[in-house]
Write an enzyme that holds these catalytic residues in place. Structure first.
Site, PDB file in Angstrom:
ATOM      1  N   ASP A  99       0.850  -1.191   0.000  1.00 19.99           N
ATOM      2  CA  ASP A  99       0.000   0.000   0.000  1.00 19.99           C
ATOM      3  C   ASP A  99       0.889   1.245   0.000  1.00 19.99           C
ATOM      4  O   ASP A  99       1.397   1.670   1.046  1.00 19.99           O
ATOM      5  CB  ASP A  99      -0.936  -0.004   1.211  1.00 19.99           C
ATOM      6  CG  ASP A  99      -2.038  -1.049   1.096  1.00 19.99           C
ATOM      7  OD1 ASP A  99      -1.814  -2.071   0.413  1.00 19.99           O
ATOM      8  OD2 ASP A  99      -3.112  -0.850   1.692  1.00 19.99           O
ATOM      9  N   LYS A 173      -6.909   3.692  -3.053  1.00 21.15           N
ATOM     10  CA  LYS A 173      -7.254   3.620  -1.628  1.00 21.15           C
ATOM     11  C   LYS A 173      -7.424   5.026  -1.069  1.00 21.15           C
ATOM     12  O   LYS A 173      -6.662   5.929  -1.415  1.00 21.15           O
ATOM     13  CB  LYS A 173      -6.144   2.857  -0.892  1.00 21.15           C
ATOM     14  CG  LYS A 173      -6.290   2.790   0.617  1.00 21.15           C
ATOM     15  CD  LYS A 173      -5.135   1.980   1.213  1.00 21.15           C
ATOM     16  CE  LYS A 173      -5.110   2.063   2.738  1.00 21.15           C
ATOM     17  NZ  LYS A 173      -3.983   1.301   3.314  1.00 21.15           N
ATOM     18  N   LYS A 207     -10.384   0.741  -2.361  1.00 20.46           N
ATOM     19  CA  LYS A 207     -10.319   0.366  -0.946  1.00 20.46           C
ATOM     20  C   LYS A 207     -10.694   1.568  -0.097  1.00 20.46           C
ATOM     21  O   LYS A 207     -10.097   2.637  -0.215  1.00 20.46           O
ATOM     22  CB  LYS A 207      -8.915  -0.127  -0.572  1.00 20.46           C
ATOM     23  CG  LYS A 207      -8.746  -0.405   0.932  1.00 20.46           C
ATOM     24  CD  LYS A 207      -7.363  -0.958   1.249  1.00 20.46           C
ATOM     25  CE  LYS A 207      -7.120  -1.047   2.752  1.00 20.46           C
ATOM     26  NZ  LYS A 207      -5.792  -1.612   3.091  1.00 20.46           N
TER      27      LYS A 207
END
Length: 247
Positions: A99, A173, A207
């Site tokens: 990430d 995300k 996400k």
């Protein structure tokens, strides 16, 4: 709806962040991994120095829970070399998900070429090593227009440079959960920001991270279309309570 399969159960605070000792922090990570084994979350999201511990515990338990870590966290300003070095280290340690924090500050300044290069090279490194890549855009630091533009930039880079069967493995995300907002404003995923991301990320998955703390909030996000939820309130979400964490 099997909520556990959407949850990236998260503990990213360092001792300096939390005011805890190293030993107390270690214990929190161990408890997170133990809970993940019991409740079968999709993934545990931890700092890279705990990847080896997590892999060992999960292997011993014969668990299918995956391990993720954060790259250039939480500000994203370390530059391409730092991002790639951290990502390679995480790959070597056995992380499944990477990430990355986008350099959203550079993006806001109009430094599109450098941001594009980071996204391209980070994604390439992850995909070449069969990892899931997620790009954290930090929605609380962006205007609605910037959310749309940065989400679209990530999508365009992926579509232009990678194969269609890679698309499901590159997420956009929402948040780190560490961004400081004024006046107690949300610093993570909101329905409004997630809708903007979903509308502009497709066919890439989204996400939602930061601020999802209850069962209903998680269900609402999934119904909107998110594929993962990053949260440190995973037990509260699964068992109908309300988490008290900011993430």
């Amino acid at each position: 709806m099997e909520l556990n399969t959407y949850l990236d159960a998260t503990y990213l605070k360092t001792p300096a962040d939390s005011g805890l000792t190293e030993q107390e922090t270690n214990q929190n990570v161990i408890e997170l991994i133990e809970d993940a084994i019991i409740d079968n979350y999709k993934l545990v999201m931890i700092r890279s120095n705990y990847i080896a511990l997590a892999k060992e515990m999960l292997a011993k338990a014969k668990s299918k829970v995956q391990v993720g870590t954060v790259i250039d966290f939480p500000f994203g300003t370390g530059g391409l070399e730092k991002k790639l070095k951290e990502a390679q280290n995480a790959i070597d340690l056995g992380a499944d998900d990477l990430d990355f924090v986008v350099d959203y500050q550079a993006f806001k300044k109009g430094e599109i070429d450098s941001v594009s290069t980071e996204i391209l090279e980070g994604t390439k490194l992850g995909l070449e090593n069969n990892k899931i890549v997620k790009w954290i855009i930090e929605v609380a630091a962006l205007t609605d227009k910037e959310i749309v533009q940065l989400t679209t930039l990530i999508k365009r880079i992926v579509i232009s440079n990678f194969k269609e069967n890679d698309y499901d493995n590159v997420f956009v995300k929402s948040s780190t959960g560490f961004f400081k907002t004024p006046n107690g404003e949300p610093n993570g995923a909101t329905v409004h920001s997630i809708v903007l991301m979903l509308e502009n990320a497709s066919p890439l998955p989204v996400k939602a991270s930061g601020g999802v703390r209850t069962t209903q909030e998680a269900i609402d996000m999934i119904k909107l279309g998110v594929k993962r939820i990053g949260t440190s309130s995973q037990k509260a979400i699964l068992f109908g309570q309300k988490g008290n964490s900011n993430y």
